[in-house]
Write a protein that holds these residues in place. Structure first.
Motif, PDB file in Angstrom:
ATOM      1  N   GLU A  71       3.476   1.985  -1.335  1.00  0.00           N
ATOM      2  CA  GLU A  71       4.094   2.363  -2.601  1.00  0.00           C
ATOM      3  C   GLU A  71       3.183   3.258  -3.443  1.00  0.00           C
ATOM      4  OE1 GLU A  71       7.171   1.692  -3.831  1.00  0.00           O
ATOM      5  OE2 GLU A  71       7.723   0.786  -1.917  1.00  0.00           O
ATOM      6  N   GLY A  72       1.924   3.378  -3.036  1.00  0.00           N
ATOM      7  CA  GLY A  72       1.029   4.311  -3.728  1.00  0.00           C
ATOM      8  C   GLY A  72       0.208   3.669  -4.826  1.00  0.00           C
ATOM      9  N   SER A  73      -0.728   4.449  -5.335  1.00  0.00           N
ATOM     10  CA  SER A  73      -1.625   3.944  -6.367  1.00  0.00           C
ATOM     11  C   SER A  73      -2.167   5.131  -7.161  1.00  0.00           C
ATOM     12  CB  SER A  73      -2.785   3.170  -5.737  1.00  0.00           C
ATOM     13  OG  SER A  73      -3.490   4.004  -4.838  1.00  0.00           O
ATOM     14  N   ALA A  80       0.829  -1.216   0.000  1.00  0.00           N
ATOM     15  CA  ALA A  80       0.000   0.000   0.000  1.00  0.00           C
ATOM     16  C   ALA A  80       0.858   1.259   0.000  1.00  0.00           C
ATOM     17  CB  ALA A  80      -0.921   0.003   1.220  1.00  0.00           C
ATOM     18  N   ASP A 116      -2.383  -4.524  -4.331  1.00  0.00           N
ATOM     19  CA  ASP A 116      -2.746  -4.327  -2.923  1.00  0.00           C
ATOM     20  C   ASP A 116      -4.197  -3.867  -2.809  1.00  0.00           C
ATOM     21  OD1 ASP A 116      -2.254  -3.711  -0.004  1.00  0.00           O
ATOM     22  OD2 ASP A 116      -2.845  -1.748  -0.771  1.00  0.00           O
TER      23      ASP A 116
END
Lengths: 486, 486
Positions: free
Chosen positions: A263-265, A261, A448
């Motif tokens: 690491e971003g999206s 999570a 994720d």
């Protein structure tokens, strides 16, 4: 969530690491497993022949409704569905559909051997399998199975899933199945870890997650029920990334970062949820169960029910004689969708994090209007006679993908208990990081985020869940030698 | 979930802190708000009289089915429901039920003034309100409202919720309503934050969250729709605890810690989800829509439909003449459940973290079998004639609670658009930390866990959501002077 006063729970402690560690173990034993599989195949005797619907034994066509029902009133019913989607590309249609309201159990038993998590898998015959045996969960039980309507032998290992109190539950969530062919069918997907001795019956075998992943790359080997249960394993969190080396493999690195999570999206979680809320609120799907004989556009000829154009699917019958199943001989109706479908995730790296392009898709059998589906999910031949503008978005992109952009490619079977030799080509196709592919019905989502949605029911459809299992298999795959890499 | 390369998203940044800060602002202006409310009440003219169902205008009783339908075919239908729950305490019954399949919008507009988040609330007349006006969300719109079937004036502020792209979405999730009286009704609960100027129409006013919370403690003032939307605000995370001082108030400290995942919980999240999966899989609820005239045990006399014992609820009619609503005069059927119900959370500190005892409850109108309900939710008089063993668990504990264990106590109205003067006493009752109160259908859950479930549809029923809003109001309440504390 932790116990007051502690920082981790026993059930959570290191599960991601343990799954990753099991996923990394492939060496050598897969060949053994295949030999075991071939040995069972040579010893199992299954004969499946097509029979006319009128020749089914124990099943009959209701004189008034035309529904196909079992004489006991149990198992499932083939009936009709009237579907209205105002404003949709096809605003009204009728079709046959399978109604099977019971919630069954799809369960995989897990246990550590020498510190490595193993999964107890079954080599199971299903009448619809094109090749007889496929690798299945420990338990596939409809409620009829375990309440005795099947009049068969007891379902082995079922007790572990009926009373989980003495064990650890690693996954437990109801998920939908094919919404085009089932009316609101759900199964309970479970993974339960045990500590004590577990007797291994004939036809069962312990596999590491890595071994199952390796078999997943083979055509028609890991069955649909196994794939959906595998997808519900919480393969997410920093532990996965810590446990697996990416080397200088950029695709692997992006996959690993996609499991974390932090690491971003592309979209925050709440934005994805709001998009789903919006889609489910804005789409009107009115379905009504109707007698099968009222389904116009479909005809009953040659012992089967088919659409008058010959497209979509047929309802047909089979007679099965099998050894190694609960009962040895039976007949039943099935759905047959001939020709190979295409089920594909288009993936891309966004900020170095792999995202899959998810489709908010309507199928009439869903319990909640819309589920997230693969980027492409269709049978191309159904569109061959239609206006090119009716072609599903991104289908041509997937079909034209250069071989070096195809990250996964296997033909996998749909559930062999209800679908006769119904197969799809499952693909993961990577596009250039610059390709936004913006479309109002699609969103880029990380692994994720998909894992988060998979803790809850009815967000991901069964085809998307199969592809999530395939992506997990790529996370743990051996790193190819440099010359083989793209 | 963060954007790749950053550690927080704009939408998430400090939302918990901003909600807490708004919750702490109560000083002085609540009295102003009440004066505004009384002024509107004196200027609003609403006359509601009971009429016989046969005297409704624009509504008729279908000659064959007996269903009560609007002549336009829209709004809602009062029809029958056949319910079978094999193995349940009452395995089969039939009842009238409201069928309103459209998904409406319950929306609160939010905006910062001087750095403090404010909510635009409406003083709204509903025919079922015992006191005319109640404090309502900015928007309460059925789809009929905004597609014109109501033939009324446009719904003010609705556009902010129909096109959220220019704004920030703070909450957006579909939630169920009363499953005993509605067949699968859902509304979309939304909080949308805007930045530009917002004209304030007559009957609307900006409130801080603290002011709304203060009004929530008054009887019959904050309506059900406002309560359910408030409950969906993500009032969770370390930011809440950082922003609010507990002083030496142990109850407040336990409440604040209950908002923070890292403080722990009696059951890990996945155990709570698995318990819900188990309950939803194990319970068979078979419902079937039937003609209202087939609902045996219910009779139509004196212009209403009632159970032959006089218990449960009545279907009755009202004629309304109102100023300040979309249309000025109409008649409609309503549900009336006379007598005061009891809706209560039993709460206790576990490891210093406040937990509520949630009930996995079956109601026939739920879309997914079971939802989490308050510890107690019943009308005690319905049980007065029954065997004492049929009494709902924990009802007597709640009714016998010493005054110093009652943390919240107000009589609140159910939705005044469908329910005629239907009220429940909402209570939060704290028990001793040592009282386990173990029961297979109940689990201890924290506020943070409830907030996590409230990001998804259909986990918490509408009564539980009201009580979550009440608990949030206690988190921010002024710390009482030492002598007033327990």
């Amino acid at each position: 969530m932790r116990l007051p006063g502690s920082t981790t729970t026993p059930a959570e402690h290191g599960l991601a690491e343990r799954l990753a560690a099991s996923g990394l173990v492939r060496d050598g034993s897969t060949a053994d497993a295949l030999r075991w599989f071939e040995d069972l195949r040579s010893r199992s005797y299954t004969e499946v022949e097509q029979v006319a619907l009128e020749d089914l034994v124990g099943w009959s066509t209701h004189p008034v409704t035309g529904d196909i029902v079992h004489d006991s009133g149990r198992f499932f019913v083939v009936e009709g569905l009237d579907v209205r989607i105002p404003g949709g590309p096809v605003p009204h249609w009728r079709q046959p559909i399978i109604n099977q309201p019971e919630i069954g159990v799809l369960g995989i038993l897990a246990k550590e051997f020498d510190g490595v998590l193993h999964l107890l898998m079954q080599a199971k015959v299903e009448p619809g399998n094109c090749n007889g045996l496929q690798l299945s969960p420990t338990v596939q039980a409809t409620r009829s199975n375990y309440t005795g309507a099947h009049r068969g032998r007891g379902v082995p290992y079922l007790d572990y899933f009926m009373d989980t109190a003495p064990h650890s539950v690693l996954a437990d969530v109801r998920q939908s199945e094919q919404g085009s062919w089932f009316h609101q069918k759900r199964n309970r997907n479970m993974v339960v870890e045990v500590r004590g001795d577990v007797p291994v019956l004939d036809g069962f075998r312990w596999f590491t997650l890595g071994q199952v992943h390796e078999l997943l790359a083979a055509d028609d080997l890991v069955n649909m029920d196994a794939r959906t249960v595998l997808s519900c394993l919480p393969f997410t969190g920093r532990g996965v990334r810590r446990s697996i080396a990416a080397g200088d493999d950029w695709f692997r690195d992006a996959l690993l970062r996609s499991c974390v999570a932090e690491e971003g999206s592309r979209h925050p979680d709440d934005e994805v949820l709001s998009w789903i809320t919006q889609a489910r609120s804005a789409t009107d799907v009115h379905t009504r169960r109707i007698p099968l004989s009222d389904v116009d556009g479909w005809v009953r000829v040659d012992g089967r029910i088919r659409h008058e154009t010959g497209r979509f699917f047929d309802v047909m019958g089979v007679r099965v004689v099998a050894r190694g199943r609960e009962v040895d001989s039976w007949t039943q109706p099935m759905i047959e969708a001939p020709g190979e479908g295409v089920v594909a995730f288009v993936v891309r790296r966004i900020g170095g994090v792999l995202h899959a392009l998810m489709h908010g898709r309507v199928e009439p059998g869903y319990i909640d209007v819309v589920e997230l589906a693969p980027t492409v999910q269709c049978k191309p031949e159904n569109y061959s006679v239609l206006d090119p503008r009716a072609r599903p978005p991104f289908l041509d992109l997937v079909l034209a993908a250069a071989p070096d952009r195809i990250r996964f490619d296997a033909v996998l079977s749909e559930e062999g208990g209800r679908f006769y030799r119904t197969r799809n080509r499952y693909l993961v196709v990577e596009v250039d990081p610059a390709e936004e592919l913006a479309h109002p019905d699609f969103r880029w989502v990380t692994l994720d985020q998909l894992a988060g949605l998979l803790r809850h029911s009815h967000y991901l459809n069964v085809q998307a869940r199969s592809l999530v299992a395939c992506l997990h298999s790529l996370v743990c795959a051996p790193i190819p030698a440099p010359e083989a890499r793209t």
